[in-house]
Design an enzyme around this catalytic site. Structure first.
Site, mmCIF file in Angstrom:
data_model
loop_
_atom_site.group_PDB
_atom_site.id
_atom_site.type_symbol
_atom_site.label_atom_id
_atom_site.label_comp_id
_atom_site.label_asym_id
_atom_site.label_seq_id
_atom_site.Cartn_x
_atom_site.Cartn_y
_atom_site.Cartn_z
ATOM 1 N N ASP A 73 0.870 -1.183 0.000
ATOM 2 C CA ASP A 73 0.000 0.000 0.000
ATOM 3 C C ASP A 73 0.905 1.229 0.000
ATOM 4 O OD1 ASP A 73 -1.770 2.030 0.310
ATOM 5 O OD2 ASP A 73 -2.779 1.181 2.085
ATOM 6 N N ASN A 100 3.610 4.773 -11.476
ATOM 7 C CA ASN A 100 2.315 4.902 -12.143
ATOM 8 C C ASN A 100 1.131 4.927 -11.167
ATOM 9 O OD1 ASN A 100 0.203 4.218 -14.374
ATOM 10 N ND2 ASN A 100 0.089 2.508 -12.934
ATOM 11 N N TYR A 165 -6.183 16.618 -6.981
ATOM 12 C CA TYR A 165 -5.650 15.705 -8.011
ATOM 13 C C TYR A 165 -4.802 16.503 -9.009
ATOM 14 C CZ TYR A 165 -5.296 12.359 -11.825
ATOM 15 O OH TYR A 165 -4.805 11.524 -12.803
ATOM 16 N N LYS A 169 -0.653 16.383 -9.623
ATOM 17 C CA LYS A 169 -0.090 16.045 -10.944
ATOM 18 C C LYS A 169 0.783 17.200 -11.457
ATOM 19 C CE LYS A 169 -1.759 11.865 -11.315
ATOM 20 N NZ LYS A 169 -0.907 10.682 -11.396
#
Ligand SMILES: NC(=O)c1ccc[n+]([C@@H]2O[C@H](COP(=O)([O-])OP(=O)(O)OC[C@H]3O[C@@H](n4cnc5c(N)ncnc54)[C@H](OP(=O)(O)O)[C@@H]3O)[C@@H](O)[C@H]2O)c1
Length: 273
Positions: A73, A100, A165, A169
């Protein structure tokens, strides 16, 4: 000195070794299939051991390369160090690291569970940064290897209803481009791959499927583009004409317009205010 091409990762008869996080499905599983077909030995990491096992079986139907799996995890503290230790326990030299693993969250930021926000910061930012720091020196010493960090076109602009998010990124893009510049003469390639909307479980996990104007990518498109770009040492990689269009809009359209536009597409059902 010019950076060495990534093609040079094959060391004599020893197969190259790739570590892929988030390999149980979607884009990560596709990296595993593609790299196995290129003769890589693999360490596949995710939480879902059943899916990892199924993928290993599938890969072994078409090739006999060595594939190891580890259930980990990455939202746990120090997961980047654990990942590095695990990789070292299989093979001391890693040819390619693919960071990824990731997940999305849609909705009003003020309603997001704090624990999920912390998990996202850990998986996207801490693991990417720590693992890059840990894997890079040995690659630089060997003057070969590569790191692919998966960001998103969401990192090009602030996106309402996907605020954290898009911000995580954006961090991955900025971080990867800067380290890639530092490493440009080291023989190591650092790529930040920025897919747009891709057909995977991502949207289901995020609990929301936004409307999209551009045709979606497949995981195969994404991985093929990324691995082809790796051979030419390209740092920032987008996918297809959709990626070029998004990059163009992010560069030339006023940010406020773009934020209004994207929030209309992201927000399928208006969140309650
Ligand atoms: N799909 C898109 O539209 C899209 C667009 C741009 C960028 N991306 C990025 O592409 C990457 C892959 O996403 P995808 O589309 O392939 O989504 P996906 O099919 O949902 O796969 C996500 C992968 O990440 C792993 N993962 C998530 N949280 C984890 C954790 N705490 N620990 C370990 N592994 C974890 C999952 O494995 P387990 O659940 O087994 O742990 C799974 O293998 C992500 O970084 C995503 O942000 C996706």
């Amino acid at each position: 000195m010019v950076a060495q091409s990534f093609r040079n990762v094959h060391m004599g008869n020893i197969p190259p070794f790739a570590v892929i996080t988030g390999a149980s499905r979607g884009i990560g599983a596709e990296y595993a299939r593609a790299l196995a077909a290129q003769g890589y030995e693999l360490l596949l990491v995710a939480r879902d051991q059943t899916r990892l096992g199924q993928l290993v079986e599938e890969i072994h139907h078409s090739c006999s390369t060595q594939v190891w799996t580890e259930t980990l995890d990455l939202a746990k503290p120090n997961a980047g160090s654990t990942l590095y230790r695990l990789a070292q326990s299989y093979r001391p030299h890693v040819s390619l690291l693919v960071n990824n693993a990731g997940f999305g969250m849609y909705g009003l930021f003020r309603d997001m569970p704090l624990e999920t926000i912390q998990d996202m910061l850990q998986v996207h930012i801490h693991v990417t940064t720590e693992s890059t720091r840990l894997f890079l020196p040995a690659m630089m010493n060997q003057r070969q290897g590569g790191i692919i960090n998966i960001a998103s076109v969401a990192g090009f602009i602030p996106i309402p209803y996907m605020a954290e998010y898009a911000a995580t990124k954006a961090f991955i893009i900025s971080f990867s481009e800067a380290v890639a510049m530092e490493a440009r003469e080291s023989g190591v390639t650092i790529q930040v791959c920025c897919p747009g909307f891709t057909e995977t479980d991502f949207h289901q996990t995020a609990g929301h499927r936004p409307r999209h104007i551009l045709p979606p990518h497949t995981p195969q498109n994404v991985v093929q583009t990324s691995l082809t770009a790796l051979k030419s040492n390209k740092t920032l990689v987008t996918i297809g004409w959709q990626g070029v269009a998004t990059q163009w809009m992010a560069r030339f359209m006023p940010k406020r317009w773009l934020m209004h536009l994207t929030s209309r597409f992201v927000r399928q059902n208006p969140p309650s205010h």
